[in-house]
Design an enzyme around this catalytic site. Structure first.
Site, PDB file in Angstrom:
ATOM      1  CG  ASN A 104       0.332   4.153  11.135  1.00 21.95           C
ATOM      2  OD1 ASN A 104       0.859   3.330  11.667  1.00 21.95           O
ATOM      3  ND2 ASN A 104      -0.488   4.264  10.792  1.00 21.95           N
ATOM      4  CB  ILE A 130      -6.640   5.690  10.288  1.00 24.01           C
ATOM      5  CG1 ILE A 130      -6.604   6.599  11.559  1.00 24.01           C
ATOM      6  CG2 ILE A 130      -7.382   4.546  10.690  1.00 24.01           C
ATOM      7  CD1 ILE A 130      -7.745   7.389  11.879  1.00 24.01           C
ATOM      8  CG  ASP A 131      -1.751   2.462   7.671  1.00 26.70           C
ATOM      9  OD1 ASP A 131      -2.059   3.195   6.991  1.00 26.70           O
ATOM     10  OD2 ASP A 131      -0.622   2.291   8.084  1.00 26.70           O
ATOM     11  CB  ALA A 132      -8.707   0.666   7.717  1.00 22.80           C
ATOM     12  CE1 TYR A 143      -3.689  -6.348  11.366  1.00 25.57           C
ATOM     13  CE2 TYR A 143      -5.601  -5.151  10.574  1.00 25.57           C
ATOM     14  CZ  TYR A 143      -4.931  -6.076  10.791  1.00 25.57           C
ATOM     15  OH  TYR A 143      -5.408  -7.467  10.601  1.00 25.57           O
TER      16      TYR A 143
END
Length: 253
Positions: A104, A130-132, A143
């Site tokens: 990440n 993928i942190d959205a 992020y």
């Protein structure tokens, strides 16, 4: 669609304990991750993801002892993420018996690590998470570091870069929906899946089987969830659970 739908429990770990935050904040203690793995064995789970959510923010690195304990207990393929910062880390993780390495923060700050791991272990063992989070002006921002640092790119851009670097899969996680039982952000799923040709796993907000169906209908190759598989009821009591194999098979229809 695959005859074997991917329905993946995600266990979040902090300081060696199983926890569950909401929108990446406020960790609720759940219990011992090893016990959870044993229960998922009994429930015939086909795939499992373990993420140490504080390894990078707290700079503690990979908890290899925990990984080894999990690998020794798990009957199913396991993906691990948290604190992975180098090809050597990834080699050691897979050497222990973990099938997939999930990146990440390193995918944002050290993209060459993704390429190096893919070259060393193969695309099938290399996953980018993928942190959205939604922007007030529309769209999403990516992020890293447990949602604390902007990556300066959209989730679609992050997914394309992950694919170009050699990742064989991406996890598209909605920070806004995480732990809320409010359903997946299907527009986010569609945005990411339309940007790449590699499999996309949806994460964040699942409540029940209808949500898993919606994630797959939106284009995801698999549906992942955390709270749904460790809590139950309107009071969100702790209970490790998973649908019967017959229920999971309905996702193929």
């Amino acid at each position: 669609m695959s005859l074997f739908p991917r329905l993946i429990p995600v266990l979040l770990v902090s300081d060696g304990y199983l926890v569950k935050p909401v929108r990446f904040q406020g960790d609720t203690y759940i219990g011992d991750p090893i016990n959870a793995v044993r229960i998922f064995n009994e429930k015939q789970v086909d795939e499992l993801v373990i993420c140490d959510i504080d390894a990078t923010p707290k700079r503690t690195g990979v908890n290899f002892q925990l990984i080894e304990e999990i690998a020794n207990e798990a009957f199913m393929p396991v993906g691990y993420g948290g604190g992975v910062a180098s090809v050597d880390d990834a080699r050691r993780i897979t050497g222990i018996g973990i099938e997939k390495v999930i990146l990440n923060s390193a995918a944002v700050t050290e993209p060459d690590v993704v390429r190096g791991i893919s070259d060393a272990l193969g695309a099938s063992s290399t996953v980018v998470s993928i942190d959205a989070k939604k922007r007030l002006t529309g769209g999403w921002e990516t992020y890293s570091e447990r949602g604390s640092r902007k990556a300066g790119m959209t989730p679609a851009d992050a997914a394309r870069r992950a694919q170009d670097l050699g990742a064989g899969e991406v996890i598209a996680s909605s920070i806004d929906r995480e732990g809320t039982f409010s359903g997946y952000d299907t527009k986010l799923i569609q945005t990411v899946t339309s940007a790449v040709s590699i499999p996309v796993i949806a994460l964040g907000g699942a409540r029940d089987m209808s949500d898993f169906h919606q994630a797959l209908a939106a284009g995801a190759s698999g549906a992942a969830a955390g709270s749904t598989f460790v809590m139950t009821g309107k009071h969100h009591a702790v209970l490790i659970n998973y649908p019967a194999p017959s229920e999971v098979r309905t996702l193929a229809s």
